[in-house]
Enzyme design. Structure first.
Site, PDB file in Angstrom:
ATOM      1  N   ARG A 133     -24.847 -83.517 -23.237  1.00  0.00           N
ATOM      2  CA  ARG A 133     -24.936 -82.046 -23.320  1.00  0.00           C
ATOM      3  C   ARG A 133     -24.010 -81.435 -22.522  1.00  0.00           C
ATOM      4  NH1 ARG A 133     -28.400 -80.024 -19.762  1.00  0.00           N
ATOM      5  NH2 ARG A 133     -30.008 -81.566 -20.177  1.00  0.00           N
TER       6      ARG A 133
ATOM      7  N   TYR B  71     -22.932 -60.193 -40.716  1.00  0.00           N
ATOM      8  CA  TYR B  71     -23.872 -61.328 -41.152  1.00  0.00           C
ATOM      9  C   TYR B  71     -25.325 -60.499 -40.535  1.00  0.00           C
ATOM     10  CZ  TYR B  71     -25.707 -65.933 -41.257  1.00  0.00           C
ATOM     11  OH  TYR B  71     -26.385 -66.891 -41.698  1.00  0.00           O
TER      12      TYR B  71
ATOM     13  N   LYS C 104     -18.696 -72.988 -42.634  1.00  0.00           N
ATOM     14  CA  LYS C 104     -18.020 -72.369 -43.643  1.00  0.00           C
ATOM     15  C   LYS C 104     -16.757 -72.966 -43.835  1.00  0.00           C
ATOM     16  CE  LYS C 104     -21.881 -70.112 -43.456  1.00  0.00           C
ATOM     17  NZ  LYS C 104     -21.983 -68.845 -42.647  1.00  0.00           N
TER      18      LYS C 104
ATOM     19  N   ASP D 186     -16.279 -62.199 -34.852  1.00  0.00           N
ATOM     20  CA  ASP D 186     -16.671 -63.325 -35.730  1.00  0.00           C
ATOM     21  C   ASP D 186     -15.609 -63.428 -36.572  1.00  0.00           C
ATOM     22  OD1 ASP D 186     -17.609 -64.787 -37.891  1.00  0.00           O
ATOM     23  OD2 ASP D 186     -19.902 -63.964 -37.181  1.00  0.00           O
TER      24      ASP D 186
END
Ligand SMILES: *Cc1c(COP(=O)(O)O)cnc(C)c1O
Length: 379
Positions: free
Chosen positions: A46, A98, A195, A170
């Site tokens: 992690r 978005y 994407k 973004d």
């Protein structure tokens, strides 16, 4: 190294232990301590994993930042960035960004008293007027999703710097191949790696790049504390995708220009939204800050035509959420990607029921065109 070479050799170029040309998938959760407290730099996956590290170094280099972070999804990355703020803080956001970004602010962060205001970030006066005492950041997408509004990154970043607040971009639609917001003054860049960077519709991932050591330290603390990290296999896949993002983006771009021009000539189409069109109101602003226009084309189908039948008649272009894969995908923002935005607000900004959003793939453009013609003729 030039940019196209960095796509291939950036980050960690191969494996130093074996000479493997590709960074291996370090599928491990933990790491042996030689003596108490002495590690080879890794303790627990992690906190850090070599495959994820290679990806994080790569995206930081590509965006021109100093530190990168990989998350389990774009929204996990956005969430981590928003937890930089505290109760009472406010973030300014673009008015057609978005849907999931809006939703997490509207439905989750509002519970913790982190507020947002929706403005048209392409209007610099609106940006200036809305930076009140409690505003700590401005969060933009350019081009926006789905209406391709353009914000001048350099000008907005300058305003933000003067006021001492952060500029967050973004950059999912452009990728660093076409646009590098940090080099234009932004502080934080976010990607849905799902994407274009992944590019093959086979993974979900998020990336964040920062340009400041202190913010980088904070974000690493948040990433490790909240735990939304990207696994080693998906990190590997995303590195693999990034190697070809340049050649793919060029094809997406060229196909999308042709499709946008084709759609403009169709009698069924009322309006086409694509920053590469010369009559796009911010065509010049976009051209000054990006080296391509991308593969996202939105258009409004005239009321007298049945948009539903059109969408359902397509054969090659797939009706699906998401974008940026090698295959052409089409969606209906009002009921799919942007359903989380109240209808009133959707109508106000222009996300009407007749709007469709096409992610132009890298197929032969004549096949995409033919598919559209057949679906229009089906009526
Ligand atoms: C898809 C998308 C996101 C969210 O990313 P996920 O990987 O789906 O969580 C954020 N911003 C933009 C512009 C997107 O297209």
């Amino acid at each position: 190294m030039k940019f196209n070479s960095l796509l291939i050799h950036g980050g960690v170029d191969g494996d130093e232990f074996t000479g493997a040309v590709n960074i291996p998938i370090y599928q491990t959760s933990t790491y042996k301590q030689e003596t108490l407290g002495v590690t080879k730099g890794y303790e627990y996956s992690r906190t850090g994993n070599p495959t994820r590290d290679a990806l994080e170094k790569l995206i930081a280099q590509l965006e021109g930042g100093i530190r990168g972070f990989a998350f389990a999804s774009g929204l996990a990355g956005i969430t981590a960035v928003l937890t930089l703020f505290k109760a009472g803080d406010r973030v300014l956001i673009s008015d057609n960004l978005y849907g999931g970004t809006f939703r997490v602010l509207d439905k989750i962060f509002s519970n913790f008293d982190i507020k947002y205001s929706i403005i048209d970030t392409s209007e610099l006066e609106q940006v200036k007027d809305n930076i009140k005492e409690d505003v700590k950041a401005i969060f933009i997408e350019t081009p926006t999703n789905p209406l391709a509004d353009i914000t001048d990154i350099k000008k907005v970043s300058n305003i933000a710097k003067e006021k001492g607040i952060l500029t967050i971009v973004d950059n999912t639609f452009m990728t660093p191949y076409f646009q590098r917001p940090i080099t234009l003054g932004a502080d934080i860049v976010i990607h849905s790696g799902t994407k274009y960077l992944g590019g093959h519709s086979d993974l979900v991932a998020g990336l964040v790049v920062v340009n400041d050591e202190a913010i980088g330290e904070k974000l690493h603390f948040i990433q490790n504390s909240t735990g939304g990290v990207l696994g080693p296999f998906d990190s590997f896949l995303l590195i693999r995708g990034i190697k070809t993002v340049g050649v793919r983006m060029d094809r997406h771009n060229n196909n999308a220009i042709k499709i946008a021009l084709f759609l403009q000539k169709r009698e069924e189409v009322e309006k086409v939204y694509y920053p590469g069109l010369i009559d796009h109101p911010s065509h010049e602003v976009h051209k000054a800050q990006a080296s391509g226009f991308g593969g996202m084309v939105s258009f409004v189908i005239k009321k007298e035509y049945d948009y539903k039948k059109f969408l359902e008649s397509l054969k090659i272009i797939t009706l699906a959420e998401s974008l940026g894969g090698v295959e052409s995908l089409i969606c209906h923002p009002a009921s799919m990607t942007h359903a989380a935005i109240p209808k009133e607000l959707r109508d106000k900004v222009g996300i009407s029921d007749n709007l469709v959003r096409l992610s132009v793939g890298i197929e032969d453009v004549s096949d995409i065109e033919e598919d559209l013609i057949n679906a229009f003729n089906f009526k």
